[in-house]
Enzyme design. Structure first.
Site, short mmCIF file in Angstrom:
data_model
loop_
_atom_site.label_atom_id
_atom_site.label_comp_id
_atom_site.label_asym_id
_atom_site.label_seq_id
_atom_site.Cartn_x
_atom_site.Cartn_y
_atom_site.Cartn_z
N GLU A 1 24.48 33.09 54.23
CA GLU A 1 24.06 32.08 53.24
C GLU A 1 25.30 31.34 52.74
OE1 GLU A 1 21.27 30.69 51.70
OE2 GLU A 1 22.82 29.60 50.58
N GLN A 2 25.20 30.01 52.75
CA GLN A 2 26.37 29.21 52.37
C GLN A 2 26.71 29.31 50.89
OE1 GLN A 2 25.39 25.16 53.32
NE2 GLN A 2 23.77 25.01 51.79
N ARG B 1 10.25 30.88 41.25
CA ARG B 1 10.97 30.97 42.53
C ARG B 1 12.09 32.01 42.45
NH1 ARG B 1 11.25 26.96 46.55
NH2 ARG B 1 13.38 27.61 46.86
N TYR C 1 0.72 25.07 35.51
CA TYR C 1 0.25 26.45 35.69
C TYR C 1 1.19 27.40 34.97
CZ TYR C 1 3.33 26.18 39.90
OH TYR C 1 4.36 25.98 40.79
N ASP D 1 11.27 25.03 56.32
CA ASP D 1 11.59 23.60 56.13
C ASP D 1 12.53 23.08 57.21
OD1 ASP D 1 10.03 23.58 53.89
OD2 ASP D 1 11.60 22.95 52.50
P1 FAD Z 1 15.14 26.68 51.73
O1 FAD Z 1 14.45 27.24 50.54
O2 FAD Z 1 15.63 25.27 51.62
O3 FAD Z 1 16.36 27.66 52.07
C1 FAD Z 1 17.39 27.31 52.97
C2 FAD Z 1 18.64 28.15 52.68
O4 FAD Z 1 19.59 27.93 53.72
C3 FAD Z 1 19.33 27.76 51.38
O5 FAD Z 1 19.59 28.93 50.63
C4 FAD Z 1 20.61 27.07 51.84
O6 FAD Z 1 21.70 27.24 50.93
C5 FAD Z 1 20.88 27.80 53.16
N1 FAD Z 1 21.71 27.03 54.11
C6 FAD Z 1 21.56 25.72 54.46
N2 FAD Z 1 22.46 25.37 55.38
C7 FAD Z 1 23.21 26.49 55.64
C8 FAD Z 1 24.30 26.76 56.53
N3 FAD Z 1 24.83 25.80 57.34
N4 FAD Z 1 24.84 28.01 56.55
C9 FAD Z 1 24.32 28.99 55.73
N5 FAD Z 1 23.29 28.77 54.87
C10 FAD Z 1 22.73 27.55 54.84
N6 FAD Z 1 5.80 25.81 48.49
C11 FAD Z 1 4.77 26.68 48.26
O7 FAD Z 1 4.43 27.49 49.14
N7 FAD Z 1 4.08 26.66 47.06
C12 FAD Z 1 4.39 25.76 46.06
O8 FAD Z 1 3.76 25.76 45.00
C13 FAD Z 1 5.46 24.83 46.29
N8 FAD Z 1 5.78 23.93 45.34
C14 FAD Z 1 6.79 23.03 45.59
C15 FAD Z 1 7.08 22.04 44.63
C16 FAD Z 1 8.10 21.11 44.85
C17 FAD Z 1 8.36 20.01 43.84
C18 FAD Z 1 8.88 21.20 46.04
C19 FAD Z 1 10.01 20.23 46.29
C20 FAD Z 1 8.60 22.17 47.00
C21 FAD Z 1 7.55 23.08 46.80
N9 FAD Z 1 7.21 24.05 47.76
C22 FAD Z 1 6.16 24.90 47.55
C23 FAD Z 1 7.95 24.10 49.05
C24 FAD Z 1 8.97 25.23 49.13
O9 FAD Z 1 9.80 25.24 48.00
C25 FAD Z 1 9.81 25.07 50.40
O10 FAD Z 1 8.98 24.75 51.49
C26 FAD Z 1 10.54 26.39 50.71
O11 FAD Z 1 11.47 26.67 49.70
C27 FAD Z 1 11.26 26.32 52.07
O12 FAD Z 1 11.93 27.54 52.29
P2 FAD Z 1 13.01 27.68 53.43
O13 FAD Z 1 13.44 29.12 53.39
O14 FAD Z 1 12.48 27.13 54.72
O15 FAD Z 1 14.22 26.70 53.02
#
Ligand code: FAD
Length: 403
Positions: free
Chosen positions: A39-40, A113, A222, A300
């Protein structure tokens, strides 16, 4: 070293300690993989905001054996509601908790979160001490004969049989594998804030997942943490934005101006929040591929979506489970990754499209909601049926993901 026995296992490097990366680490560890999460960030610090976790995600978290800890930190909404933003008039209110258990076999939860990330991190630390490495940014990767070599920004090189890019919308792993591309601004900006419920006086949000609708904007309220905190998400349409960020803040006056004249439950929550975070919402056109050789994407990094179905984190959690299931049933890594992609793409694409469609449903003028109001009274089961394909996810049958 890759092991082939009754099930495939080896060493997996997971880039990103977000919800998707941590879920993948737990799922792979449970299937006999050794895991290293890089993790960065220097510390795991989460901005204050809530998350809805629907039954499909809760079923995976149950299978990962973290649901009991989450239960204690969450709030179970009684209903799903839609109201007009200004008057507060109800368009529909349908039960959520009872059908969640009876129809979809898992709870519907609201969580902070930070609480979800903490429970996932602690579970990983207990099960695999040393698996999480902070201040470790993936800079480059190279395919090798036996797997993949990762270079960190500090210069250190790590070797794994498998690399999982769970590094979010700006994924470096995706960029290296498939080339650079620019996120697409969707024309929506989201405000997020939380406030203690006791500060809201008589204007407490209902104990439901409540969508407040209006032209060119909507809000969602909520409760979190057993009901002690209230969460606000406010989305407005806006023509331009420069960059995507998780940490931008804005002035309270601007949020109040965006929701001027709205129901006091909405405006009181905005007034009572100490900090107002602002996100421009971006997505990307679907990727042609999510995997190459021994590298694969999840969450994502491969299918960012608008939050209007509350499914981004849920899909990342499902991805993690499906990836581990696919590897478990395979003799070789590459075919397992291709199969994971074929399981997940139809479902996540459908959720992406449904999320985009909801922007239109939530942002209409008041008279447009009368058909919905009538439908809710004549056929209340309609809304539950409409969610079946999403919430009736079966963790024991990964092919059910294509439904
Ligand atoms: P992320 O949470 O973006 O995690 C990626 C991680 O990778 C980060 O910690 C980052 O620091 C790390 N990283 C990046 N690049 C590097 C690198 N080169 N080297 C090492 N580490 C790195 N989803 C729901 O299911 N329910 C909800 O109610 C909901 N509400 C939302 C409301 C809003 C306003 C928003 C914007 C989003 C919402 N979401 C919701 C969506 C959800 O927050 C995201 O889809 C989810 O957090 C994605 O998770 P992830 O693990 O794919 O990516």
């Amino acid at each position: 070293m890759l092991r082939r026995g009754s099930a495939l296992s080896g060493h997996a490097i997971i880039c990103g300690a977000g919800i998707g990366g941590l879920s993948a680490a737990l799922a792979l560890h449970a299937r006999g993989w050794s895991v290293q999460v890089i993790e960065q960030a220097e510390e795991l610090r989460e901005v204050g905001a809530g998350l809805q976790l629907s039954p499909n995600a809760c079923k995976v978290l149950q299978a990962l054996d973290v649901l009991p800890e989450l239960d204690a930190l969450s709030f179970a909404p009684q209903a799903l509601e839609m109201r007009l933003g200004r008057s507060g008039q109800s368009i529909f209110r349908i039960a959520l908790q009872a059908p969640a258990a009876a129809r979809w076999n898992a709870p519907y939860l609201h969580l902070h979160r930070a609480d979800l990330l903490q429970v996932l991190t602690q579970s990983l630390m207990i099960r695999v001490p040393g698996a999480l490495r902070l201040n470790a940014r993936l800079e480059q990767l190279k395919h090798s004969a036996s797997g993949v070599e990762v270079k960190l920004s500090c210069g250190q090189r790590l070797h794994g049989d498998l690399l999982i890019g769970a590094d979010g919308i700006h994924s470096r792993v995706r960029e290296i594998l498939f080339g650079p591309d620019r996120p697409r601004f969707t024309g929506h900006v989201a405000w997020r804030a939380v406030a203690p419920v006791e500060a809201l006086g008589q204007h407490r949000p209902p104990p439901s997942a409540c969508v407040w609708t209006g032209p060119q904007r909507h809000a969602v309220t909520y409760r979190l943490r057993g009901g002690a905190l209230a969460n606000f998400v406010g989305v407005i349409e806006q023509a331009h934005w420069e960059r995507e960020s998780w940490h931008e803040q804005g002035p309270r006056e601007q949020v109040l101006a965006d929701f001027a004249g709205w129901h006091p439950i909405v405006t009181r929550l905005i007034e009572s929040a100490a900090v107002h975070h602002r996100w421009a919402l971006f997505d990307r056109p679907p990727l042609t591929s999510w995997q190459h050789r021994h590298c694969v994407l999840l969450g994502d990094a491969c299918h960012p979506m608008l939050p209007f179905m509350a499914q981004g984190a849920a899909m990342a959690i499902e991805d993690a489970w499906a990836l581990a299931s696919s590897l478990d049933a395979a003799a070789q890594i590459s075919p397992a990754l291709a199969r994971y992609e074929s399981w997940r793409k139809p479902r996540t694409s459908r959720v992406q499209a449904a999320s985009r469609a909801n922007a239109k449903v939530f942002h209409r003028p008041a008279p447009a909601y009368w058909p919905l109001w009538l439908l809710a009274r004549l056929w209340p089961d309609f809304f539950h049926r409409r969610q079946d394909w999403l919430y009736a996810y079966d963790v024991t049958d990964p092919t059910s993901e294509n439904t």
